[in-house]
Design an enzyme around this catalytic site. Structure first.
Site, short mmCIF file in Angstrom:
data_model
loop_
_atom_site.label_atom_id
_atom_site.label_comp_id
_atom_site.label_asym_id
_atom_site.label_seq_id
_atom_site.Cartn_x
_atom_site.Cartn_y
_atom_site.Cartn_z
N ASP A 197 0.89 -1.16 0.00
CA ASP A 197 0.00 0.00 0.00
C ASP A 197 0.93 1.21 0.00
O ASP A 197 1.72 1.39 0.93
CB ASP A 197 -0.88 -0.01 1.26
CG ASP A 197 -1.85 1.15 1.33
OD1 ASP A 197 -1.58 2.20 0.71
OD2 ASP A 197 -2.88 1.03 2.02
N SER A 255 0.59 11.83 -13.97
CA SER A 255 -0.29 12.94 -13.63
C SER A 255 -1.44 12.97 -14.62
O SER A 255 -1.77 11.95 -15.24
CB SER A 255 0.50 14.25 -13.63
OG SER A 255 -0.32 15.34 -13.24
N TYR A 283 -9.12 15.88 -6.99
CA TYR A 283 -8.34 15.06 -7.94
C TYR A 283 -7.43 15.98 -8.77
O TYR A 283 -6.23 15.71 -8.90
CB TYR A 283 -9.27 14.27 -8.85
CG TYR A 283 -8.52 13.47 -9.89
CD1 TYR A 283 -7.89 12.27 -9.54
CD2 TYR A 283 -8.40 13.92 -11.21
CE1 TYR A 283 -7.17 11.55 -10.48
CE2 TYR A 283 -7.69 13.20 -12.15
CZ TYR A 283 -7.08 12.01 -11.78
OH TYR A 283 -6.36 11.30 -12.72
N SER A 284 -8.00 17.05 -9.30
CA SER A 284 -7.21 18.00 -10.10
C SER A 284 -6.06 18.57 -9.28
O SER A 284 -4.92 18.67 -9.77
CB SER A 284 -8.11 19.14 -10.60
OG SER A 284 -9.13 18.68 -11.45
N SER A 324 -4.60 17.24 -6.63
CA SER A 324 -3.59 16.21 -6.32
C SER A 324 -2.67 15.99 -7.52
O SER A 324 -1.46 15.79 -7.35
CB SER A 324 -4.27 14.90 -5.90
OG SER A 324 -4.88 14.24 -6.99
N LYS A 325 -3.23 16.04 -8.72
CA LYS A 325 -2.41 15.85 -9.92
C LYS A 325 -1.57 17.08 -10.23
O LYS A 325 -0.44 16.97 -10.73
CB LYS A 325 -3.30 15.47 -11.10
CG LYS A 325 -3.89 14.07 -10.99
CD LYS A 325 -2.81 13.01 -10.84
CE LYS A 325 -3.35 11.60 -10.86
NZ LYS A 325 -2.29 10.57 -10.72
#
Length: 266
Positions: A52, A130, A144-145, A147-148
């Site tokens: 993990d 990414s 999400y955006s 984090s990328k």
């Protein structure tokens, strides 16, 4: 033990989707491939290690295991990740932190574990996966955006830190790809009434785009090809239409970019 000409490569998130396709393509290219994921879904010629990426001890132990067996690590491809969707106002902090723990800090943890070995051997290649969402900033997939975007920014900076030690860092920004990622997305339409149905409409449009997206096997081969490059670039965008979109997002004023993205997903 790996021969001089056999690259030893670690792929995270290799049990499904892009990670699995990348691991398969690397194996076909003659690499010795170790796949890090929580699930063991056997793939011929690829060694699974139960990891993990949010567990630093497990990551360090697995990397040590690869070093003991192969004596080197030539490349790492960080594919592990997942997506959440929903309005920021109605997203719990627990969900938001979990998004970053896997997508960003999972990548950081794996890279931190391999960097001392790559620096010592005087070579290596880190490939971080990414998304075009890093520059397109998709509403209702805000975390999400973000984090990328963090993965992309981190990759650009890390590339300069480790360049003197013969280590390349590449970030691959992907567009819509038809994988199980869509089904696995943790969706929330909390607040959809308050937001006039925009949450569900936005995510529905995204899922439609993904299901009509690129073939993951093609992307796997594309990423495997980057690993073979002697002087890889710091950033690659897969697919002509996404290269254009990425360039457009970087060149347009923020207001114009926001208007275009908002019209599609807002």
């Amino acid at each position: 033990m790996a021969g001089e000409n056999n690259k030893v490569v670690i792929v995270t998130g290799g049990s499904s989707g892009i990670g699995r396709c990348t691991a398969s393509a690397l194996k076909e290219n003659g690499c010795i491939v170790y796949e890090f994921s929580r699930r063991n879904i056997p793939m011929e010629g690829v060694t699974h290690l139960s990891v993990d990426v949010t567990d630093e001890d497990a990551v360090n132990a697995a990397v040590q295991q690869v070093i003991q067996k192969e004596t080197k690590i030539d490349a790492v491809i960080n594919c592990a990740g997942f997506g959440i969707s929903g309005a920021v106002e109605f997203t719990s902090m627990e969900q938001a932190k979990a998004q970053f723990d896997v997508n960003f800090f999972g990548t950081v943890t794996v890279n931190k574990a391999v960097l001392p070995f790559m620096r010592h051997q005087g070579k290596g290649h880190i490939v971080n996966i990414s998304s075009v969402a890093a520059v397109a900033h998709i509403p209702f997939q805000t975390f999400y955006s973000a984090s990328k975007a963090a993965v992309s920014s981190y990759s650009y900076a890390l590339a300069n830190e480790v360049k003197p030690y013969g280590i390349h860092v590449t970030v691959v920004e992907l567009g819509d790809i038809c994988t199980g990622f869509t089904k696995a997305r943790q969706k929330s339409i909390l607040g959809d009434d308050e937001y006039g149905g925009r949450i569900s409409r936005s995510v529905s449009q995204m899922e439609q785009d993904e299901q009509n997206g690129m073939d993951p096997a093609r992307i796997g081969r594309y990423i495997a090809g980057i690993v073979e490059k002697k002087n890889p670039a710091v950033v690659y965008v897969a697919g002509a239409q996404y290269k254009f979109l990425s360039l457009l997002c970087k060149l347009l004023p923020a207001a114009a970019r926001g208007k275009i993205v908002g019209k599609i997903y807002g």
